[in-house]
Structure formats: C-alpha cells, structure tokens
Scaffold this motif. Structure first.
Motif, mmCIF file in Angstrom:
data_model
loop_
_atom_site.group_PDB
_atom_site.id
_atom_site.type_symbol
_atom_site.label_atom_id
_atom_site.label_comp_id
_atom_site.label_asym_id
_atom_site.label_seq_id
_atom_site.Cartn_x
_atom_site.Cartn_y
_atom_site.Cartn_z
ATOM 1 N N ALA A 270 -90.061 26.664 10.609
ATOM 2 C CA ALA A 270 -89.187 25.602 11.125
ATOM 3 C C ALA A 270 -88.014 25.346 10.181
ATOM 4 C CB ALA A 270 -89.995 24.323 11.327
ATOM 5 N N THR A 271 -88.294 25.227 8.889
ATOM 6 C CA THR A 271 -87.178 24.956 7.949
ATOM 7 C C THR A 271 -86.221 26.146 7.936
ATOM 8 O OG1 THR A 271 -88.400 25.737 6.021
ATOM 9 C CG2 THR A 271 -88.504 23.382 6.463
ATOM 10 N N GLU A 272 -86.769 27.360 8.112
ATOM 11 C CA GLU A 272 -85.883 28.541 8.141
ATOM 12 C C GLU A 272 -84.969 28.524 9.368
ATOM 13 O OE1 GLU A 272 -88.667 31.517 5.453
ATOM 14 O OE2 GLU A 272 -88.678 31.759 7.633
ATOM 15 N N LYS A 273 -85.468 27.860 10.421
ATOM 16 C CA LYS A 273 -84.643 27.738 11.644
ATOM 17 C C LYS A 273 -83.625 26.603 11.526
ATOM 18 C CE LYS A 273 -87.680 27.354 15.007
ATOM 19 N NZ LYS A 273 -88.362 27.119 16.219
ATOM 20 N N GLY A 274 -83.679 25.838 10.425
ATOM 21 C CA GLY A 274 -82.723 24.750 10.221
ATOM 22 C C GLY A 274 -83.226 23.396 10.686
ATOM 23 N N LEU A 319 -82.085 9.536 8.893
ATOM 24 C CA LEU A 319 -81.957 10.809 9.614
ATOM 25 C C LEU A 319 -81.041 10.636 10.822
ATOM 26 C CD1 LEU A 319 -85.578 12.263 9.436
ATOM 27 C CD2 LEU A 319 -83.490 13.410 8.676
ATOM 28 N N HIS A 320 -81.208 9.551 11.544
ATOM 29 C CA HIS A 320 -80.318 9.291 12.690
ATOM 30 C C HIS A 320 -78.868 9.212 12.237
ATOM 31 C CE1 HIS A 320 -83.779 8.501 15.203
ATOM 32 N NE2 HIS A 320 -82.968 8.393 16.239
ATOM 33 N N PHE A 321 -78.671 8.477 11.149
ATOM 34 C CA PHE A 321 -77.322 8.271 10.610
ATOM 35 C C PHE A 321 -76.688 9.608 10.212
ATOM 36 C CE2 PHE A 321 -75.261 7.704 6.338
ATOM 37 C CZ PHE A 321 -74.092 7.098 6.756
ATOM 38 N N LEU A 322 -77.441 10.444 9.495
ATOM 39 C CA LEU A 322 -76.871 11.709 9.013
ATOM 40 C C LEU A 322 -76.752 12.743 10.142
ATOM 41 C CD1 LEU A 322 -78.674 11.967 5.536
ATOM 42 C CD2 LEU A 322 -76.291 11.339 5.975
ATOM 43 N N LEU A 327 -73.610 17.310 10.186
ATOM 44 C CA LEU A 327 -73.357 17.882 8.869
ATOM 45 C C LEU A 327 -74.040 19.241 8.747
ATOM 46 C CD1 LEU A 327 -74.321 14.592 6.998
ATOM 47 C CD2 LEU A 327 -71.984 15.463 7.274
ATOM 48 N N PRO A 328 -73.538 20.111 7.859
ATOM 49 C CA PRO A 328 -74.255 21.371 7.631
ATOM 50 C C PRO A 328 -75.656 21.071 7.077
ATOM 51 C CG PRO A 328 -72.122 21.361 6.490
ATOM 52 C CD PRO A 328 -72.319 19.986 7.058
ATOM 53 N N TYR A 329 -76.606 21.984 7.341
ATOM 54 C CA TYR A 329 -78.004 21.783 6.956
ATOM 55 C C TYR A 329 -78.165 21.439 5.472
ATOM 56 C CZ TYR A 329 -83.004 22.792 6.449
ATOM 57 O OH TYR A 329 -84.340 22.711 6.163
ATOM 58 N N GLU A 330 -77.437 22.165 4.602
ATOM 59 C CA GLU A 330 -77.584 21.934 3.155
ATOM 60 C C GLU A 330 -77.121 20.515 2.779
ATOM 61 O OE1 GLU A 330 -76.626 24.920 4.280
ATOM 62 O OE2 GLU A 330 -78.556 25.784 3.627
ATOM 63 N N LEU A 332 -77.020 17.930 4.741
ATOM 64 C CA LEU A 332 -78.009 17.014 5.319
ATOM 65 C C LEU A 332 -79.203 16.856 4.370
ATOM 66 C CD1 LEU A 332 -78.686 15.576 8.043
ATOM 67 C CD2 LEU A 332 -79.843 17.668 8.718
ATOM 68 N N CYS A 333 -79.726 17.995 3.884
ATOM 69 C CA CYS A 333 -80.875 17.967 2.971
ATOM 70 C C CYS A 333 -80.512 17.248 1.682
ATOM 71 C CB CYS A 333 -81.339 19.382 2.626
ATOM 72 S SG CYS A 333 -82.092 20.216 4.023
ATOM 73 N N GLN A 334 -79.324 17.515 1.187
ATOM 74 C CA GLN A 334 -78.894 16.909 -0.078
ATOM 75 C C GLN A 334 -78.753 15.393 0.067
ATOM 76 O OE1 GLN A 334 -75.134 18.541 -1.455
ATOM 77 N NE2 GLN A 334 -74.843 16.629 -2.607
ATOM 78 N N LEU A 335 -78.097 14.951 1.146
ATOM 79 C CA LEU A 335 -77.886 13.510 1.329
ATOM 80 C C LEU A 335 -79.189 12.767 1.606
ATOM 81 C CD1 LEU A 335 -74.526 13.484 3.342
ATOM 82 C CD2 LEU A 335 -74.885 12.842 0.954
ATOM 83 N N MET A 336 -80.136 13.441 2.282
ATOM 84 C CA MET A 336 -81.434 12.790 2.534
ATOM 85 C C MET A 336 -82.127 12.435 1.221
ATOM 86 S SD MET A 336 -82.266 11.872 5.470
ATOM 87 C CE MET A 336 -83.963 11.328 5.369
#
Ligand SMILES: NC(=O)C[C@H](N)C(=O)O
Length: 346
Positions: A270-274, A319-322, A327-330, A332-336
C-alpha cells in the motif's frame, strides 16, 4: 476600556436542545432566548456578543467536513469585526471540529473557543451556562490566540483534546498536553500563551489581520484500522481496496504490530502505491517510537510514518487538511510528521 465583542457561531448540540419523544433534539431559537433571559450574560463585566444561530441546528454526530468548512468560512467572514470567536457545538464530535479548525486557520491572531454542554442550557443543573459564560469571559479577558476547547473549567488546545467521558461533566481530556488554562477560583494560565498587549496591538493592524489564511478542507477517503490480537491481513487489505488515500493504523503500545508476514506485505504494498499509512498508538497517553521493538521497526520498514503523540482526531483532520491540498506523497509524509499547530510533540 472598550468592551470586547465576541461572535458566537451556534451550530447545535445538547446545549440548545429540548426533550422530545425521541430524546433530546435541537430546537430553533430555544438557546438564544434562554441566554437573552439569563442576567449573568449581560453583567457589565461580560463582553458584548452576538449569536449566529445556524440553520439547521445539528447534533454533532451529524457533522461532516462540509460543516467544518461552513464554520471556518463563517469565522473568516466575521474575523475583522470581532475580538474573539466562540463556537457552540455538540460534544460528540467537538474534538474533531476543534482539530479541523486549528489546521484550517493559519496565522490566527484572535482566540477561537469551541464549547458546549452535557445537559441542555435550559435544564436544571446544566453545565451549559458555566461553559458558555466562562468561554466568553476567557475569550475576552484571557485571549490565547489559537483554537481552544473549553469544558468543565479547563481550556484545552483544540487539536490535543478528546472526548474521554461519555456521561460526565468532565467529558474532555488532553492526555498528552496540560490544559492551556484552568478556571478555578482564580483563572490560571497553564500551557497557553496569553496574547500580550503588543501582540494585541499588532493584531489590530491591517497587515496582521491580512496574514490570516483559511485553507479549505474537502472530504477525503481515510481508513482507520484498530489492531487486535488475531486481526487478519485480508481485513486490512479490504480497507485498502477502497479508494483510500491514507490509513490510520491504531497500533499497540509505542507503535507495534504482529510480525505477520502477510499483514506486513499488505502494508508495504500500500505505501509503495502511495497510500500514506500513519502509525498511531491505541494508547491514550504517550508517543509512537517505532525503533523501540522489532515489532515496531518492521512497520517503519514497510513505509509507515509515525503519528507521534497525536490524538486520532488531530491525525484524521490533519490528513484531511493536507490531502485537500493535493501535495506530492513525500511532502504529505513530511508534513504529517511535522508540528504544524502544536498538535504533536517532537
Ligand atoms: N452533549 C452533546 O452535545 C451530545 C450531542 N449528541 C451532540 O454531540 O450534539
């Protein structure tokens, strides 16, 4: 000194409800009339306030991200004309709305306090009068410029609060952060930062007011899975089949999961799929540390990111906000994992 003027956005909830054959229901005009008839709200020590009663008034179990947007738009439209904002809201999803608002508003320079009650305002022994009266008084005299949640003598940071007690007056808690303020015999500032005179002067300048930014939220498909002994990988895989963009995995302890190869494979694919997968502990207190145990580090190897000590409400609304910003996946992960509005401890 000029009296402060507060805008009250009344969305519904028990505070304004009336008994009916099916239990409590919100009734138009009922609360506003009761407040107008209660002398304490009109004492000279109290700020001025106006109440905008929403149509329809709702039980907060019916709240959706569209309602968060409506409340945020309402505050935004009235931002320049008032000193502070109080949102009257049902308790069931109050922590979600408070969290959502905290993310949607950037550079907030006035207080927003969300409150409600467990017993309707018009009934004997209601906590509604105390909660609303204190929220108005605190918003006017102890301004903490962020989204707070006031309940049972405590002002919590909105995005740190949870509904912890279904039928007690102390319905809310903030397990990973002390309250912003406590209203006992004296009103005591705790973790909150009072807007000082300079800040207040600043915020009345046009430049400072213009700095407020409202980021819209649109509904997002986010899955939530609570791990339990024996949970099957098929179940998690099914949740991930949906058009989910993110999954919150409520893991054990400091962020652990069973070392089930199939389950770990499902997560990794799943994470590999984004699909962003957030590791958030089932524990009410404490923080995720995926390096603590092998059962946690295998999750990190599958691409899960840490939810640190966020509440579920904060994680879900963040998560809703971002996700609403495409945003690009990376990123998104960084801001989370970053502390955007005081919602997590690093
Ligand atoms: N105490 C309450 O306000 C509960 C109510 N069901 C609500 O969330 O609207």
């Amino acid at each position: 000194m000029m009296k402060k003027n507060i805008y009250v956005a009344y969305t519904g909830g028990t505070i304004g409800m009336k008994q009916s054959d099916q239990g409590y229901i919100p009734v138009k005009g009922h609360l506003t009339d009761a407040i107008n008839r209660t002398p304490d709200f009109h004492r000279t020590e109290m700020p001025d306030f106006v109440i905008n009663e929403y149509e329809p008034l709702i039980d907060s179990s019916n709240m959706t991200p569209k309602d968060w947007q409506r409340i945020a738009d309402d505050i935004y439209q009235h931002y320049d004309d008032f000193d502070a904002f109080v949102v009257l809201h049902g308790t069931d999803t109050m922590a979600y709305t408070a969290s959502a608002l905290s993310f949607m508003f950037q550079h907030l320079s006035k207080p927003i306090i969300v409150t409600g009650s467990q017993i309707p305002f018009s009934q004997l022994r209601s906590d509604g009068q105390e909660n609303l009266l204190n929220s108005l008084f605190i918003a006017a005299n102890y301004p903490i410029n962020e989204v707070g949640l006031y309940f049972n003598n405590k002002l919590f940071r909105g995005n740190r609060s949870i509904k912890a007690y279904a039928d007690g007056f102390n319905a809310f808690d903030s397990p990973n952060m002390e309250p912003l303020l406590e209203a006992g015999i004296d009103i005591k500032i705790k973790a909150g930062r009072l807007a000082d005179e300079t800040t207040l002067a600043d915020t009345t300048t046009k430049e400072a007011r213009q700095a407020l930014k409202l980021v819209p939220i649109t509904p997002q498909p986010v899955g939530v899975v609570h791990l339990y002994p024996g949970i099957s990988h098929e179940l998690i895989s099914n949740v991930l089949q949906q058009p989910v963009k993110a999954l919150i995995l409520r893991s054990y302890g400091v962020g652990n999961a069973p070392q089930d190869e199939q389950l770990l494979r499902v997560l990794k694919q799943a994470t590999e799929k984004g699909i962003l997968i957030l590791n958030l502990s089932q524990c009410v207190k404490g923080k995720v540390n995926m390096g603590g145990y092998a059962t946690g580090s295998s999750l990190s190897q599958c691409g899960l990111i840490s939810g640190a000590d966020m509440t579920l409400e904060a994680a879900l609304t963040k998560l809703h906000f971002l996700l609403s910003q495409n945003l690009p996946y990376e990123t998104l992960c960084q801001l989370m994992q970053e502390n955007l509005r005081g919602e997590l401890s690093l």
